[in-house]
Structures are given as C-alpha cells and as structure tokens.
Design an enzyme around this catalytic site. Structure first.
Site, PDB file in Angstrom:
ATOM      1  N   ASP A  42       0.883  -1.156   0.000  1.00  0.00           N
ATOM      2  CA  ASP A  42       0.000   0.000   0.000  1.00  0.00           C
ATOM      3  C   ASP A  42       0.936   1.225   0.000  1.00  0.00           C
ATOM      4  O   ASP A  42       2.122   1.084   0.323  1.00  0.00           O
ATOM      5  CB  ASP A  42      -0.875  -0.049   1.263  1.00  0.00           C
ATOM      6  CG  ASP A  42      -1.693   1.199   1.438  1.00  0.00           C
ATOM      7  OD1 ASP A  42      -2.300   1.653   0.455  1.00  0.00           O
ATOM      8  OD2 ASP A  42      -1.725   1.740   2.571  1.00  0.00           O
ATOM      9  N   LEU A  43       0.431   2.385  -0.348  1.00  0.00           N
ATOM     10  CA  LEU A  43       1.303   3.578  -0.417  1.00  0.00           C
ATOM     11  C   LEU A  43       1.140   4.467   0.820  1.00  0.00           C
ATOM     12  O   LEU A  43       2.058   4.584   1.651  1.00  0.00           O
ATOM     13  CB  LEU A  43       0.970   4.366  -1.694  1.00  0.00           C
ATOM     14  CG  LEU A  43       1.677   5.700  -1.880  1.00  0.00           C
ATOM     15  CD1 LEU A  43       3.193   5.528  -1.990  1.00  0.00           C
ATOM     16  CD2 LEU A  43       1.155   6.393  -3.159  1.00  0.00           C
ATOM     17  N   ASP A  44      -0.046   5.076   0.934  1.00  0.00           N
ATOM     18  CA  ASP A  44      -0.277   6.049   2.011  1.00  0.00           C
ATOM     19  C   ASP A  44      -0.250   5.355   3.373  1.00  0.00           C
ATOM     20  O   ASP A  44      -1.021   4.418   3.617  1.00  0.00           O
ATOM     21  CB  ASP A  44      -1.641   6.729   1.808  1.00  0.00           C
ATOM     22  CG  ASP A  44      -1.704   7.531   0.516  1.00  0.00           C
ATOM     23  OD1 ASP A  44      -0.808   8.353   0.294  1.00  0.00           O
ATOM     24  OD2 ASP A  44      -2.638   7.321  -0.276  1.00  0.00           O
ATOM     25  N   THR A  77       1.058  10.383   4.417  1.00  0.00           N
ATOM     26  CA  THR A  77       0.278  11.431   3.740  1.00  0.00           C
ATOM     27  C   THR A  77      -1.015  11.743   4.489  1.00  0.00           C
ATOM     28  O   THR A  77      -1.726  12.676   4.116  1.00  0.00           O
ATOM     29  CB  THR A  77      -0.097  10.983   2.309  1.00  0.00           C
ATOM     30  OG1 THR A  77      -0.564   9.643   2.406  1.00  0.00           O
ATOM     31  CG2 THR A  77       1.074  11.054   1.362  1.00  0.00           C
ATOM     32  N   LYS A  90      -8.658   6.368   6.442  1.00  0.00           N
ATOM     33  CA  LYS A  90      -7.445   5.678   5.982  1.00  0.00           C
ATOM     34  C   LYS A  90      -7.808   4.466   5.120  1.00  0.00           C
ATOM     35  O   LYS A  90      -8.597   3.629   5.544  1.00  0.00           O
ATOM     36  CB  LYS A  90      -6.586   5.254   7.165  1.00  0.00           C
ATOM     37  CG  LYS A  90      -5.910   6.445   7.824  1.00  0.00           C
ATOM     38  CD  LYS A  90      -4.922   6.030   8.890  1.00  0.00           C
ATOM     39  CE  LYS A  90      -4.229   7.260   9.456  1.00  0.00           C
ATOM     40  NZ  LYS A  90      -3.428   6.956  10.633  1.00  0.00           N
ATOM     41  N   SER A 119      -2.559   0.632  -4.306  1.00  0.00           N
ATOM     42  CA  SER A 119      -3.050   1.801  -3.568  1.00  0.00           C
ATOM     43  C   SER A 119      -4.385   2.298  -4.108  1.00  0.00           C
ATOM     44  O   SER A 119      -4.638   2.230  -5.311  1.00  0.00           O
ATOM     45  CB  SER A 119      -2.025   2.939  -3.679  1.00  0.00           C
ATOM     46  OG  SER A 119      -2.579   4.149  -3.208  1.00  0.00           O
ATOM     47  N   ALA A 120      -5.204   2.834  -3.195  1.00  0.00           N
ATOM     48  CA  ALA A 120      -6.484   3.426  -3.595  1.00  0.00           C
ATOM     49  C   ALA A 120      -6.285   4.803  -4.222  1.00  0.00           C
ATOM     50  O   ALA A 120      -7.189   5.333  -4.863  1.00  0.00           O
ATOM     51  CB  ALA A 120      -7.384   3.558  -2.375  1.00  0.00           C
ATOM     52  N   LYS A 163     -11.063  -0.780  -1.811  1.00  0.00           N
ATOM     53  CA  LYS A 163     -10.821  -1.671  -0.672  1.00  0.00           C
ATOM     54  C   LYS A 163     -12.001  -1.525   0.288  1.00  0.00           C
ATOM     55  O   LYS A 163     -12.500  -0.406   0.420  1.00  0.00           O
ATOM     56  CB  LYS A 163      -9.518  -1.262   0.049  1.00  0.00           C
ATOM     57  CG  LYS A 163      -8.272  -1.378  -0.827  1.00  0.00           C
ATOM     58  CD  LYS A 163      -7.066  -0.761  -0.128  1.00  0.00           C
ATOM     59  CE  LYS A 163      -5.844  -0.748  -1.033  1.00  0.00           C
ATOM     60  NZ  LYS A 163      -4.663  -0.110  -0.441  1.00  0.00           N
ATOM     61  N   GLU A 168       0.058  -3.280   4.651  1.00  0.00           N
ATOM     62  CA  GLU A 168      -1.076  -2.353   4.763  1.00  0.00           C
ATOM     63  C   GLU A 168      -1.117  -1.675   6.126  1.00  0.00           C
ATOM     64  O   GLU A 168      -0.763  -2.290   7.133  1.00  0.00           O
ATOM     65  CB  GLU A 168      -2.378  -3.157   4.617  1.00  0.00           C
ATOM     66  CG  GLU A 168      -3.085  -3.019   3.306  1.00  0.00           C
ATOM     67  CD  GLU A 168      -3.619  -1.629   2.996  1.00  0.00           C
ATOM     68  OE1 GLU A 168      -3.663  -0.779   3.895  1.00  0.00           O
ATOM     69  OE2 GLU A 168      -3.974  -1.393   1.838  1.00  0.00           O
ATOM     70  N   ASP A 169      -1.593  -0.434   6.150  1.00  0.00           N
ATOM     71  CA  ASP A 169      -1.739   0.266   7.441  1.00  0.00           C
ATOM     72  C   ASP A 169      -3.203   0.466   7.828  1.00  0.00           C
ATOM     73  O   ASP A 169      -3.475   0.959   8.917  1.00  0.00           O
ATOM     74  CB  ASP A 169      -1.071   1.649   7.390  1.00  0.00           C
ATOM     75  CG  ASP A 169      -1.839   2.600   6.502  1.00  0.00           C
ATOM     76  OD1 ASP A 169      -2.122   2.223   5.348  1.00  0.00           O
ATOM     77  OD2 ASP A 169      -2.177   3.700   6.962  1.00  0.00           O
TER      78      ASP A 169
HETATM   79  C1  BG6 Z   1      -5.672   5.966   0.330  1.00  0.00           C
HETATM   80  C2  BG6 Z   1      -5.698   6.846   1.551  1.00  0.00           C
HETATM   81  O1  BG6 Z   1      -4.393   5.443   0.131  1.00  0.00           O
HETATM   82  O2  BG6 Z   1      -6.050   6.718  -0.831  1.00  0.00           O
HETATM   83  C3  BG6 Z   1      -7.073   7.477   1.708  1.00  0.00           C
HETATM   84  O3  BG6 Z   1      -5.394   6.070   2.707  1.00  0.00           O
HETATM   85  C4  BG6 Z   1      -7.443   8.240   0.426  1.00  0.00           C
HETATM   86  O4  BG6 Z   1      -7.079   8.333   2.823  1.00  0.00           O
HETATM   87  C5  BG6 Z   1      -7.352   7.300  -0.767  1.00  0.00           C
HETATM   88  O5  BG6 Z   1      -8.764   8.765   0.541  1.00  0.00           O
HETATM   89  C6  BG6 Z   1      -7.643   8.009  -2.097  1.00  0.00           C
HETATM   90  O6  BG6 Z   1      -6.632   8.939  -2.328  1.00  0.00           O
HETATM   91  P1  BG6 Z   1      -6.653  10.063  -3.453  1.00  0.00           P
HETATM   92  O7  BG6 Z   1      -5.230  10.543  -3.480  1.00  0.00           O
HETATM   93  O8  BG6 Z   1      -7.063   9.403  -4.737  1.00  0.00           O
HETATM   94  O9  BG6 Z   1      -7.632  11.103  -3.016  1.00  0.00           O
HETATM   95 MG    MG Z   2      -2.718   3.140   3.573  1.00  0.00          MG
END
Ligand code: BG6
Ligand code: MG
Length: 215
Positions: free
Chosen positions: A10-12, A18, A46, A115-116, A146, A170-171
């Site tokens: 996962d990224l964030d 972030t 998150k 990542s989402a 997710k 994943e966090d």
């Molecule tokens: C996830 C974050 O990685 O991405 C969420 O944990 C965030 O908080 C989601 O809403 C979508 O991110 P973005 O950058 O497309 O708005």
């Molecule tokens: Mg995350």
C-alpha cells in the site's frame, strides 16, 4: 509461509505519511461546510477511496448533497491535497523503507503497488520510488475500492504470481480486509490493537529486512 514471490505495498501510511495532508485538506473542506471534523474522524478515512471519504465526512455533518456537488467538492479537496504532496521529496519516505525494498530485490522477489490513491504516480515520482516497482495498480486502475480485493488481485495478475505467493503490507483496516479477501498473507504497519486482522503487525520498517520476517 514459504515460496513468497512478490510483495505488494500500500502507499499512504506504509511508504509515506500522507494522512496529515489528507486531514488538512478534508478539514478545510469540512470547515467550508460547517462540519466538525477531528483528527480522530480522519482515522476512518485511511485506506478509503476519495468519494467514500467525502461520504463519511458528509455523514458526520448529517448533510445530504447531489452527486454533481459531491464530485465538485472532492475535486476541490484534491486540489488542496495535491498542493501538499507536490512538495514531497525522498526525505519523506518512511524510515527503513528503502533498505527493506532493497532486501526484497536482493531475494529476487517482485514488487507491486496496490493503492487506492489516484495521486499515486505523483507521490511515487516525488519520492523517486517509481523504478523499484514491477507493477503499479492505483485508484485510476480499479473500479472497486478496498476492502474489495481488486487492487491486489490486479497487482498479482500483472506480476504473473498467484495470490497465495504474495504478501501485502497495509496500514488500514479496509486494506487488510482487501488483502485477506484476495487470499494473501497480510502484514499490518502500525499498532497491534488497531490492526487485529493482520497475520503479523510491525510498527514500521526500521531495521527490517525480508530475511528478518522469517517467512
Ligand atoms: C488511500 C488513503 O491510500 O487513498 C485514503 O489512505 C485516500 O485516505 C485514498 O482517501 C484516495 O486517495 P486520493 O489521493 O485518490 O484522493
Ligand atoms: Mg494506507
């Protein structure tokens, strides 16, 4: 667990923090809508997609809006968020991440992003991490958020590795559920109390190598 062939990150919250920037941008939007939005509320966002995050904030404020307005608000929040993440540099990569990634490469494993975020490419570019990844699946490439496993299954497919030979880092609870739903071994990054469903939980990557996982 044996015969692991790929790691999906996962990224964030895993490679970079972030959440603070998401919080500042959502908070600004919430203020415009006269909604009280706390740092505790931010925990609920998150791993949750951008539109679903907005839905949660509107629910907190007990506000109902039409779809067009919601799309405009989400875009507005994203402009503010992008201002923050445009300033990210490799110094923002979380401690131990680079050494851990190097240890995965040294073991001959593949690496994917799951990542989402639709801002994944901007973040990876600013962190100078893009070249480490054999596959990048982000919010622009999936139709189900997710805890749906789509993002991780697409990653495994692109790497040509069966899901049972992939490990996910994943966090967020939604992401851990997604990994479990994908049939993958899941390592939580954060606190054991919060990430109960993960197969294993680490506080972070400091002093961690793939071999030390003992899998
Ligand atoms: C996830 C974050 O990685 O991405 C969420 O944990 C965030 O908080 C989601 O809403 C979508 O991110 P973005 O950058 O497309 O708005
Ligand atoms: Mg995350």
């Amino acid at each position: 667990m044996h015969n692991i062939k790929a790691i999906i990150f996962d990224l964030d919250g895993v490679l970079v923090d972030t959440a603070k920037y998401h919080y500042l941008a959502w908070k600004r939007l919430a203020q415009e809508l006269n909604i009280e939005f706390s740092i505790e509320d931010n925990e609920r966002l998150k791993g949750v997609s951008r539109m679903n995050s907005l839905e949660i904030i509107l629910e907190i404020g007990n506000i109902t809006l039409d779809d067009d307005t919601k799309i405009k608000l989400a875009e507005k929040k994203n402009i503010w968020y992008v201002e923050y993440i445009s300033k990210l540099t490799p110094a923002d990569i979380l401690p131990g991440v680079i050494d851990f990634i190097e240890s995965i490469k040294a073991n001959g494993l593949k690496i994917a992003l799951g990542s989402a975020s639709k801002n994944s490419m901007l973040i990876l570019t600013n962190l100078k991490l893009t070249d480490y990844f054999d596959a990048i699946i982000d919010g622009t490439k999936v139709s189900s958020a997710k805890p749906n496993p789509e993002v991780f299954l697409k990653g495994a497919l692109e790497l040509n590795i069966p899901p049972c030979q992939c490990i996910v880092f994943e966090d967020a609870q939604a992401g851990i559920d997604a990994a479990i739903n994908a049939g993958m071994y899941c390592i939580g990054i954060g606190s054991k109390n919060r990430l109960k469903k993960a197969n294993l939980v680490l506080s972070g990557f400091s002093n961690m190598t793939f071999d030390k996982l003992g899998l």
